[in-house]
Scaffold this active site. Structure first.
Site, short mmCIF file in Angstrom:
data_model
loop_
_atom_site.label_atom_id
_atom_site.label_comp_id
_atom_site.label_asym_id
_atom_site.label_seq_id
_atom_site.Cartn_x
_atom_site.Cartn_y
_atom_site.Cartn_z
N ASP A 118 77.78 -18.46 -17.04
CA ASP A 118 77.81 -18.09 -18.45
C ASP A 118 79.06 -17.24 -18.62
OD1 ASP A 118 76.87 -17.89 -21.10
OD2 ASP A 118 75.95 -15.96 -20.65
N ASP B 236 80.06 -15.03 -21.87
CA ASP B 236 80.05 -13.81 -22.69
C ASP B 236 79.03 -12.79 -22.17
OD1 ASP B 236 82.04 -14.84 -24.43
OD2 ASP B 236 80.51 -16.11 -25.36
#
Length: 178
Positions: free
Chosen positions: A9, A11
């Site tokens: 991932d 952010d």
């Protein structure tokens, strides 16, 4: 033989910031987006997101508008500046090393993010991650339309897009080491 799949991932994980929000802050800084309008709209979308009522297409029509309103060459120049001023300073050695460890081990590495691929593809390349599953802005003749191509990489869309990526390679979750 099973393969090791490393899904990253972006952010608030690989990056300590939200790349989509930071890109908009960058555009505000160079005068492309009006700060007050953006902040009010962003708060409304964030409240909807927390409440589980966010219309992803309504959100994306706002997020992708600057891409549709500016020529690709201008956007690419802005993005290079954004990388230098906002992304490079946010890179953490531990995050770069984590990705490198997986790459060195021969793992199949994919960046999976809801943020659009225009913003995130160069960030993924900076980390050395060869594959990207992101929300894809629609393009026509090399320019962005402001629309979305295919399924947004958002919530359950992240899962189905990852399954599609595996299926394109003749694989499914059973082929992946867990």
């Amino acid at each position: 033989s099973a393969m090791n799949l490393a899904l990253f991932d972006l952010d608030h994980t690989l990056l300590p910031i939200d790349s989509d929000y930071t890109w908009c802050q960058f555009l505000i800084g160079i005068g492309v987006i009006d700060a007050e309008t953006y902040e009010a709209r962003n708060q409304r979308f964030y409240d909807q997101y927390k409440a589980g009522t966010l219309d992803i297409y309504e959100f994306l029509s706002h997020q992708l508008r600057p891409l549709a309103e500016n020529p690709r060459s201008t956007l690419d120049a802005w993005h290079a500046q954004f990388m230098a001023t906002h992304i490079e300073p946010a890179l953490r050695p531990a995050a770069l090393q984590l990705v490198k460890k997986h790459l060195d081990a021969g793992d199949e590495c994919i960046l999976v993010t809801a943020t659009n691929s225009f913003v995130t593809a160069p960030i993924g390349r900076r980390f050395g991650i060869p594959h990207l599953i992101a929300t894809d802005p629609e393009e026509k003749d090399g320019e962005f339309t402001g629309g979305v191509a295919g399924q947004p990489s958002f919530r359950e869309g992240k899962v189905s897009r990852t399954e599609h990526w595996l299926a394109q390679r003749g694989l499914d979750w059973n082929a992946v080491e867990r």
